[in-house]
Design a protein around this motif. Structure first.
Motif, short mmCIF file in Angstrom:
data_model
loop_
_atom_site.label_atom_id
_atom_site.label_comp_id
_atom_site.label_asym_id
_atom_site.label_seq_id
_atom_site.Cartn_x
_atom_site.Cartn_y
_atom_site.Cartn_z
N PHE A 60 0.81 -1.21 0.00
CA PHE A 60 0.00 0.00 0.00
C PHE A 60 0.85 1.27 0.00
O PHE A 60 0.54 2.23 -0.69
N LYS A 103 -2.30 -11.53 0.41
CA LYS A 103 -2.08 -11.56 1.86
C LYS A 103 -1.05 -12.62 2.25
O LYS A 103 -0.47 -12.56 3.33
N THR A 131 -4.11 6.98 7.84
CA THR A 131 -3.21 5.81 7.85
C THR A 131 -2.02 6.03 8.77
O THR A 131 -1.46 5.09 9.30
N PHE A 134 -6.56 -9.78 -4.16
CA PHE A 134 -6.27 -9.21 -2.84
C PHE A 134 -6.11 -10.32 -1.79
O PHE A 134 -5.24 -10.23 -0.93
N ASP A 135 -6.96 -11.36 -1.89
CA ASP A 135 -6.84 -12.46 -0.91
C ASP A 135 -5.49 -13.15 -1.02
O ASP A 135 -4.83 -13.41 -0.01
N ASN A 141 -7.55 -0.26 8.22
CA ASN A 141 -7.06 -1.63 7.95
C ASN A 141 -8.17 -2.67 7.98
O ASN A 141 -7.96 -3.82 7.60
N ALA A 187 -8.59 1.12 3.48
CA ALA A 187 -7.49 1.94 2.96
C ALA A 187 -7.50 1.91 1.43
O ALA A 187 -7.36 2.95 0.77
N TRP A 188 -7.67 0.72 0.87
CA TRP A 188 -7.70 0.60 -0.60
C TRP A 188 -8.96 1.25 -1.17
O TRP A 188 -8.91 1.89 -2.22
N GLY A 217 -11.84 -9.22 0.75
CA GLY A 217 -10.55 -9.07 1.43
C GLY A 217 -9.94 -7.69 1.28
O GLY A 217 -8.81 -7.44 1.68
N ILE A 218 -10.68 -6.76 0.63
CA ILE A 218 -10.13 -5.43 0.37
C ILE A 218 -10.43 -4.51 1.55
O ILE A 218 -11.58 -4.37 1.95
N LEU A 277 -1.30 8.11 -5.87
CA LEU A 277 -2.39 9.00 -5.45
C LEU A 277 -1.96 10.46 -5.54
O LEU A 277 -2.65 11.29 -6.12
N VAL A 289 -14.74 -4.61 1.55
CA VAL A 289 -15.46 -5.50 0.63
C VAL A 289 -14.59 -6.73 0.42
O VAL A 289 -13.47 -6.61 -0.06
N LEU A 341 -6.60 10.71 3.86
CA LEU A 341 -6.07 9.35 3.76
C LEU A 341 -4.73 9.18 4.47
O LEU A 341 -4.62 8.35 5.38
N ASN A 387 -1.49 -3.41 4.11
CA ASN A 387 -1.80 -2.31 5.04
C ASN A 387 -0.77 -1.19 4.93
O ASN A 387 0.40 -1.43 4.64
N PHE A 437 -10.95 -9.72 -6.12
CA PHE A 437 -11.01 -10.18 -4.72
C PHE A 437 -10.03 -11.34 -4.49
O PHE A 437 -9.35 -11.39 -3.48
N ALA A 443 -8.38 4.80 -1.22
CA ALA A 443 -7.43 5.12 -2.29
C ALA A 443 -8.13 5.13 -3.65
O ALA A 443 -7.93 6.04 -4.45
N PHE A 444 -8.99 4.13 -3.91
CA PHE A 444 -9.73 4.13 -5.18
C PHE A 444 -10.66 5.33 -5.27
O PHE A 444 -10.84 5.93 -6.33
N GLN A 463 -10.10 8.19 -4.28
CA GLN A 463 -9.33 9.37 -4.71
C GLN A 463 -9.30 9.45 -6.24
O GLN A 463 -9.36 10.54 -6.81
N PHE A 464 -9.19 8.30 -6.88
CA PHE A 464 -9.22 8.30 -8.35
C PHE A 464 -10.58 8.77 -8.85
O PHE A 464 -10.67 9.62 -9.73
N MET A 499 -12.77 10.54 -7.29
CA MET A 499 -12.92 11.96 -6.99
C MET A 499 -12.22 12.82 -8.05
O MET A 499 -12.78 13.78 -8.56
N LEU A 515 -1.46 11.84 -9.02
CA LEU A 515 -2.70 12.03 -9.78
C LEU A 515 -3.53 13.21 -9.27
O LEU A 515 -3.92 14.08 -10.04
#
Lengths: 508, 127
Positions: A71, A212, B67, A208-209, B74, B84-85, B80-81, A78, B78, B63, A223, A205, B88-89, B91-92, B94, A81
């Motif tokens: 992360f 880990k 953090t 992301f899983d 943390n 924070a992610w 396993g996301i 971020l 949704v 953000l 994190n 998903f 972050a999304f 922000q895009f 926005m 952009l």
């Protein structure tokens, strides 16, 4: 180096030289040299901005940062952009309406004094040189890794190429090299991303899983806090990222290549979409590299993670894709350094020679000659510095360039356009205080002085703890501009009327 | 089609502006900056730009602040996301939304500034 890789590199060099040859016929005046005659369309300039902006630091650096730090690596995407909202909302259109070739032109639209032009040119050159060393050192290391070429020869090769583009093709060649590179970079990134997604059955998903458990960091990989543990350092860096772009000379210069404010606006919009999509895809590049190349191999190839993307391409698509991605990375470097040479040359030849020494009375021929000499000088100076800077940590040079841009340039740009009482003294004190604070604080920061031998230039305890000084130097830039204005008390509101009318309506 | 028609109007105004550039140079900028229409334009722009700029900067810095000083982001959002992610999304999203909103607004500002220039040209002809 394989035949496939050689072919890709030769094709890239061939295309860029062809563009230069074609552009050379259209580069006869100073305006054509610096701004391609202002004739670029919105989407062309938008792609060129993206090409100028997505440097090797973005493509290779962020992919590597996400691969190694999860992360925390994504913070760069971020900041880089969201910075475009600052550009779009505050800077782009007034800049187009007020300026001609350089940032100094724009500030001089309000305060026509040589001192201001000189300070603005100084700040531009400082940023360009730092940014350029970072790019050239990165380029040298990269080409050394990719092609097995010696570092010095690699730097010289890139240096000669960029000089050829700028010298003969000016802004037209530079823009088209950037456009071609932006398209190639997007194609390469999309291909890798789709291949990475396919490995995860096209399910985000699942991705992301699996991440880990895919890295030595375990769940922490996803994190925040893996790399940036000091909150003030994180905030300082994110501040430099979001405000710096709107003060970078080679990005600002791109707004003079279009005919009016409306086109400048549409080019920022195009750039924001392209850059945004690219940065979203850095997740796939980073995750993919972490999962399928592995952090051990990434670090073995390059400690900063710069080889993550090419290595990933190799794992996913074999030698063919790796050669393609490496060639794209090479094109990326060429496009960015060419833009930098051009903005450095404009500060030298247009601001210092044309406006200060010749007082704006240089003939067209003299201007062109000066522009070409200046390009060669900037190129030679940065090549020499890059040859000596081989061992330096380049990441901090880039963040320093962003920091100076945010501290020295942005406060003065904002006050020039929006503050009625702003005056000559404020403009000078603002730029100098932002510039000097950033430089001094970096000189005493952990980047330069570190207790760990070999980690920085000097061994010892840093006097200033933040690796990026923006949190201090940006406010200093604003306060410097404010105090200079208030304390000197000279007023020039008549010019402010002219500047607001021009900035808002595009009247000339 | 409707769109293209609207777009061509300011385009013509711009060309006209270039033609009458020399006459416009004699115009006192102060006079324009004091005019009601111009003040209105600047005010409308400011009323849009200031709150929106503050909003996106606050949204952006929330953000790293969250953090850096907390771990609330943390938690899983949704599947396993984690939040924070998701943030972050966001922000895009926005950035792209505010980009589009600005362009819509700016087209209106363009019309207003074109009117100001047009009025000015007519004023010039009367002189």
């Amino acid at each position: 180096m394989s035949a496939v890789a050689i072919t890709f590199f030769v094709v890239i060099v061939g295309i860029t030289l062809f563009i230069t040859f074609w552009a050379a016929k259209r580069t006869k005046t100073a305006s054509e040299f610096y701004t391609a005659g202002g004739g670029l369309t919105g989407w062309q300039n938008g792609l060129a901005i993206a090409g100028d902006y997505l440097s090797a630091a973005s493509f290779l650096g962020i992919a590597g940062a996400v691969a190694l730090n999860g992360f925390d690596g994504f913070f760069f995407s971020l900041g880089y952009l969201v910075a475009y909202l600052v550009v779009l909302y505050i800077v782009a259109e007034p800049l187009r309406n007020l300026g001609k070739y350089t940032l100094a032109d724009m500030i001089s639209a309000r305060f026509n004094e040589k001192k201001i032009r000189a300070v603005a040119a100084l700040s531009t050159l400082t940023i360009v040189i730092f940014y350029m060393i970072a790019q050239l050192v990165g380029a040298g290391a990269l080409i050394q890794l990719l092609l097995g070429m010696d570092y010095k020869i690699a730097v010289l090769f890139v240096g000669v190429m960029m000089t050829i583009y700028v010298l003969f093709g000016g802004m037209t060649a530079t823009s088209w090299v950037q456009i071609v590179k932006a398209v190639l970079l997007m194609i390469g990134t999309v291909i890798i991303s789709v291949l990475v997604l396919a490995k995860f059955n096209f399910n985000i998903f699942t991705m992301f899983d699996q991440m880990k458990t895919a890295t030595p960091l375990g769940e922490n990989y996803l994190n925040p806090g893996v790399k940036y543990k000091n909150p003030l350092d994180t905030l300082s860096m994110t501040l430099a990222l979001v405000l710096g772009t709107a003060g970078l000379p080679h990005i600002l210069m791109r707004f003079f290549t279009v005919k009016d404010a409306k086109t400048a606006r549409s080019s920022v919009v195009t750039a924001t979409w392209v850059i945004g999509i690219f940065y979203i895809l850095t997740i796939f590049l980073g995750f993919g590299a972490a999962a399928f190349v592995g952090s051990t191999d990434i670090i073995k190839a390059n400690a900063a993670g710069n080889m993550a993307a090419p290595l990933l391409a190799g794992v996913l698509g074999g030698e063919f894709l790796m050669s393609f991605v490496s060639a794209v990375a090479f094109a990326t470097i060429l496009a960015v350094v060419a833009g930098l040479v051009l903005s450095g040359a404009s500060a030298f030849a247009h601001d210092i020679y044309g406006q200060i020494i010749k007082k704006g009375k240089a003939t067209e021929k003299q201007q062109m000659l000066a522009a070409r000499y200046a390009s060669i000088s900037v190129a030679i100076l940065s090549i020499l510095l890059a040859l000596f800077a081989q061992k330096m940590n380049v990441a901090f040079l880039v963040s320093l360039a962003f920091c100076i841009a945010a501290s020295a340039n942005l406060p003065v740009i904002i006050f020039t356009i929006y503050w009625r009482k702003f005056n000559t003294t404020g403009a000078i004190t603002g730029m100098l205080s932002g510039l000097l604070t950033a430089l001094v604080l970096v000189a005493i920061s952990p980047n330069v002085i570190s207790p760990e031998p070999g980690a920085a230039i000097f061994v010892g305890d840093p006097l200033f703890s933040l690796t990026n000084p923006a949190l201090v130097s940006v406010p200093v830039g604003f306060i410097g501009a404010y105090l200079g204005t208030v304390l000197s008390r000279n007023r020039d509101e008549k010019k402010f009327a002219e500047v607001t009318v021009k900035a808002n309506t595009g009247l000339k | 089609m409707g769109n293209t028609v609207i777009k061509t109007v300011p385009q013509q105004a711009l060309n006209k502006e270039e033609v009458t550039n020399t006459t416009l140079k004699q115009v006192h900028y102060e006079q324009i900056s004091e005019s009601e229409e111009f003040k209105h334009l600047v005010k409308r722009k400011r009323n849009f730009l200031v709150p929106f700029s503050i909003f996106f900067l606050v949204f952006y810095f929330t953000l790293p602040i969250l953090t850096s000083y907390t771990t609330i982001l943390n938690k899983a959002a949704v599947g396993g996301i984690s939040w924070a992610w998701v943030f972050a999304f966001a922000q895009f999203i926005m950035t792209w939304v505010l980009c589009t909103v600005y362009v819509k607004k700016a087209n209106k500002f363009d019309q207003m500034s074109d009117e100001i220039i047009e009025n000015l040209e007519q004023g010039d002809q009367r002189l």
